[in-house]
Write an enzyme that holds these catalytic residues in place. Structure first.
Site, short mmCIF file in Angstrom:
data_model
loop_
_atom_site.label_atom_id
_atom_site.label_comp_id
_atom_site.label_asym_id
_atom_site.label_seq_id
_atom_site.Cartn_x
_atom_site.Cartn_y
_atom_site.Cartn_z
N GLY A 15 2.11 72.11 90.28
CA GLY A 15 0.75 72.24 89.75
C GLY A 15 0.70 72.17 88.24
CB CYS A 43 7.33 72.41 96.03
SG CYS A 43 7.28 71.05 97.22
CB CYS A 48 8.32 71.44 100.17
SG CYS A 48 7.13 72.42 99.26
CE LYS A 51 9.87 73.44 104.55
NZ LYS A 51 8.49 73.96 104.49
CE1 TYR A 99 7.19 68.40 89.48
CE2 TYR A 99 8.75 66.94 90.58
CZ TYR A 99 7.59 67.70 90.61
OH TYR A 99 6.84 67.77 91.74
CB ALA A 115 5.38 81.18 77.54
N GLY A 176 7.92 86.46 110.67
CA GLY A 176 7.32 85.64 111.71
C GLY A 176 6.44 84.55 111.17
CE1 TYR A 178 5.61 77.68 104.63
CE2 TYR A 178 3.78 79.19 104.88
CZ TYR A 178 4.57 78.41 104.08
OH TYR A 178 4.35 78.36 102.72
CD GLU A 182 8.68 75.54 107.62
OE1 GLU A 182 7.76 74.72 107.64
OE2 GLU A 182 9.09 76.08 106.56
NE ARG A 205 -0.13 88.67 110.62
CZ ARG A 205 -0.82 88.79 109.48
NH1 ARG A 205 -2.13 88.76 109.52
NH2 ARG A 205 -0.20 88.92 108.33
N GLY A 262 7.31 87.87 103.17
CA GLY A 262 6.19 87.85 102.24
C GLY A 262 6.61 87.36 100.87
CG HIS A 435 -0.10 52.81 126.22
ND1 HIS A 435 -0.05 54.09 126.72
CD2 HIS A 435 0.60 52.04 127.07
CE1 HIS A 435 0.65 54.09 127.85
NE2 HIS A 435 1.06 52.85 128.07
CD GLU A 440 -1.26 56.67 125.04
OE1 GLU A 440 -2.14 56.02 125.65
OE2 GLU A 440 -0.04 56.40 125.10
#
Length: 452
Positions: A15, A43, A48, A51, A99, A115, A176, A178, A182, A205, A262, A435, A440
């Site tokens: 970001g 990430c 991400c 992972k 980056y 900073a 529990g 993601y 994962e 959840r 968390g 198909h 589908e």
């Protein structure tokens, strides 16, 4: 009043880097950015990207059996963690370099330091240097946290899982959500004896109940010992292992215990409180729809605001910030109908409302089908997939789409466009099926399985 910069960004994740690059490269602003750790943020460096590479690695174990079932004379071998990890580290280094280059090529001045804010227009770097800016953007992200209990210091988090010296023989993953789910699939696929504790009644959840039920069932079928309604009481070192006493009365030993229960916003010790920047119950920075804090010159985006903690959302928030502040085009952040992929095994793609959320809101029709996909069925597999549409009875709009299947993340990106556009069930019906593919089924379900 003159400033050193038009914009000073604190945080070099996805970001922050996007906002800095676009403000400098497209809006012509004079921009600086400070990052105390590695460029790319959670990430790219510890989320991400590594992972997903580990997901890829873990899926090959099951492909051997499938290949044999299709007539290929291949034999399973051992997974070489050292070889994989060396390539993983090199890839993360390469991405961090990209980056850094993005910032440099767009004229952004970088400081490899922490900073903190001194006043509404001034930041102080670790070496004591002070810089002023007309606008300050905080994009410091979040971090995993381990609750405090006897032996909690023995646990690792998702930050450390990528840098294990060797692959353990056994692992306990606590949580529990993601991330926990994962990594349970990843470690199991790499041949590690994997146990997952979750204190709640079902993993994942907040997501569609039918979908998360199927995912948990399939995880167990894959060999993961998922223990629901279970939490850790205490842990202690036992030789090279960790002895874990659980709330279900069991006591087991594991080589590694990973906590994914968390995350917390990285907003401490930034000088926010002294300036009157409001923080929420979890410590997040409180912002309005334009990502502006209570101090007009200070903005915040990404996980540090604890709105929707996903990398593409942080990037969108950064873009909206630049539109609003530097391009004279006030752009509120749109957090509605965000498609999401969860790389459990089986994979889960979701957009919009769950059946439970939708039925609490209005009368709905539920269209769903579950079946064995052709590729797995031919190989003798028992895995099932789920395709599910939640439809408003009043408007016939598709309020939610949920897919549990191989490649669900790829499918939900495209389904997400239709749902975001406000497509109706009849729009789906008018679309000719491709198909034979799993997807589908999304356009061939004619009768609802239930109404609510």
């Amino acid at each position: 009043m003159s400033f050193d910069y038009d914009l000073f960004v604190i945080g070099g994740g996805s970001g922050g880097v996007r906002a800095a690059r676009v403000a400098a490269g497209e809006a012509g602003a004079k921009v600086a950015l400070a990052e105390e750790d590695r460029y790319g943020g959670t990430c790219v460096i510890r989320g991400c990207v590594p992972k997903k590479l580990m997901v890829f690695a873990s899926e090959y174990s099951g492909m051997i059996e499938d290949a044999q079932a299709y007539g290929w004379d291949v034999q399973p071998g051992a997974f070489d963690w050292d070889m994989f990890h060396g390539k993983l580290v090199a890839e993360l280094d390469r991405l961090e370099g990209i980056y850094r280059s993005i910032l440099k090529n767009n004229g952004v001045e970088s400081f490899d330091q922490r900073a903190r804010l001194v006043d509404a227009h001034t930041v102080e770097l670790t070496d004591g240097t002070r810089k002023t800016a007309k606008h300050i953007l905080i994009a410091t992200g979040g971090r995993p946290v381990v609750p405090d209990f006897p032996g909690s210091d023995l646990a690792i988090t998702s930050n450390e899982i990528f840098h294990l010296d060797k692959l353990p023989e056994s692992i306990l993953i606590v949580g529990g959500g993601y991330i926990a789910s994962e990594f349970a699939g990843i470690m199991n696929g790499l041949g590690v004896k994997t146990t997952q504790f979750y204190r709640g009644a079902q993993i994942l959840r907040g997501f569609d109940e039918e979908a998360r039920g199927l995912i948990c069932e399939e995880m167990r079928q894959n060999g993961i010992d998922v223990r629901l309604g279970t939490n850790v009481l205490e842990m202690a070192k036992d030789g090279d292992q960790i002895r874990v006493k659980a709330t279900d009365g069991t006591e087991d030993r594991f080589d590694v215990v990973m906590y994914a229960t968390g995350r917390a916003p990285n907003a401490d010790n930034l000088g926010l409180e002294e300036l009157g920047v409001e923080r929420g119950r979890k410590g997040e920075i409180v912002v309005d729809e334009y990502s502006q804090t209570a101090v007009p010159s200070i903005y915040a985006i990404g996980d540090v605001t604890d709105r929707v903690n996903l990398t593409p959302v942080a990037i969108r928030e950064g873009m909206a910030f630049v539109e609003t502040v530097f391009k004279g085009n006030p752009t509120p952040v749109d957090h509605a109908l965000i498609p999401t992929a969860i790389f459990t095994q089986p994979e889960f793609g979701t957009v919009g409302l769950s059946e439970e959320e939708a039925s609490a809101q209005e009368p709905i029709d539920v269209y769903a089908t579950s079946f064995k996909p052709m590729q797995k069925a031919f190989a003798g597999g028992t895995q099932r997939v789920l395709m599910k549409l939640i439809v408003s009875q009043a408007t016939r709009k598709v309020l939610g789409c949920h897919i549990v299947a191989p490649g669900a993340g790829e499918m939900i990106q495209l389904a997400g466009i239709a749902v975001k556009m406000g497509a109706t069930k009849e729009d789906f019906d008018r679309t000719v099926a491709v198909h034979p593919v799993m997807a589908e089924e999304l356009v061939t379900m004619r009768q609802p399985v239930r109404s609510a």
